[in-house]
Design a protein around this motif. Structure first.
Motif, mmCIF file in Angstrom:
data_model
loop_
_atom_site.group_PDB
_atom_site.id
_atom_site.type_symbol
_atom_site.label_atom_id
_atom_site.label_comp_id
_atom_site.label_asym_id
_atom_site.label_seq_id
_atom_site.Cartn_x
_atom_site.Cartn_y
_atom_site.Cartn_z
ATOM 1 N N ARG A 1 0.826 -1.206 0.000
ATOM 2 C CA ARG A 1 0.000 0.000 0.000
ATOM 3 C C ARG A 1 0.868 1.267 0.000
ATOM 4 O O ARG A 1 0.357 2.352 0.155
ATOM 5 N N TYR B 1 -2.929 -0.764 -5.820
ATOM 6 C CA TYR B 1 -2.630 -1.840 -4.884
ATOM 7 C C TYR B 1 -3.242 -3.131 -5.418
ATOM 8 O O TYR B 1 -4.440 -3.199 -5.691
ATOM 9 N N ASN C 1 3.543 2.110 -5.113
ATOM 10 C CA ASN C 1 2.665 1.230 -5.881
ATOM 11 C C ASN C 1 2.029 1.936 -7.083
ATOM 12 O O ASN C 1 1.182 1.365 -7.754
#
Length: 171
Positions: free
Chosen positions: A81, A89, A85
Motif C-alpha cells: 500500500r 494496490y 505502488n
C-alpha cells in the motif's frame, strides 16, 4: 519434488516482478531501445479481441484476483500500500484490490483502471495488452510501460479472462 518446483517457480515469479518494477514514467521508446521485441509508440496497434464476452462467466475471485496476485501482488510495485505502488494496490486484500480497480488511473485520470462492461475503456487492459500507446493521451510514452513491467505480456487467454470479467460488468 513437485512442491520444490512450485516454490522455485513462485520465487522466480516474485523476483522477476520485483526486478521489473521501475520508473513508470519510462517511455515506450526507451523500452523499445532496451528490450528486444518491445514495441515503440510508432508501431503500436490496438489489440483486437475475438472472445465471446458473455461466456464463460468470469468472476473476480476465480479469474482475476489469482492473476493479479501472481503477476503483480508479489512485487514491490503493486503488492504493498506504499506510495511506490503507483496508485494501484494489487496485494492480498481482494476486496480492496477490486474497489481500487474501479477508480480512475493516476496515469490517465480520464480513464478508470476498469470500466465495468467496457473493456476497451479500461486502462488496465490497455496496459496488459500493451496497446495503451493507441490512446491519444498516451502518445510519446506518457503512460509508462506495459504490464507486467519488464516481463512478457500475460498469455492472451489470461488477459481474455480479465477482459471477460470486465465485459460482464466487473462484478
Amino acid at each position: 519434488m513437485h512442491r520444490g518446483r512450485s516454490i522455485v517457480a513462485v520465487c522466480v515469479l516474485a523476483c522477476s516482478a520485483h526486478l521489473a518494477c521501475g520508473d513508470d514514467a519510462a517511455t515506450t521508446a526507451d523500452i523499445a531501445a532496451t528490450e528486444p521485441g518491445a514495441t515503440s509508440a510508432t508501431s503500436c496497434e490496438a489489440h483486437v479481441s475475438t472472445i465471446d464476452p458473455s461466456a464463460p462467466v468470469a468472476t473476480f475471485e476465480a479469474d482475476v484476483a489469482p492473476v493479479l496476485a501472481a503477476s503483480c501482488g508479489f512485487s514491490s510495485c503493486h503488492g504493498s500500500r506504499s506510495a511506490g505502488n503507483h496508485g494501484v494496490y494489487l496485494g492480498a486484500d481482494a476486496a480492496e484490490v477490486k474497489a481500487g480497480l474501479l477508480k480512475p488511473s493516476r496515469t490517465l485520470p480520464a480513464m478508470p483502471l476498469v470500466t465495468p462492461s467496457a473493456p476497451a475503456e479500461s486502462f488496465l487492459l490497455h496496459k496488459l495488452d500493451d496497446d495503451f500507446c493507441t490512446l491519444p493521451a498516451c502518445a510519446d510514452g506518457a503512460c509508462g510501460r506495459s504490464m507486467p513491467s519488464g516481463n512478457p505480456l500475460l498469455p492472451e487467454a489470461t488477459r481474455d479472462a480479465i477482459r471477460r470479467w470486465i465485459a460482464q460488468g466487473a462484478r
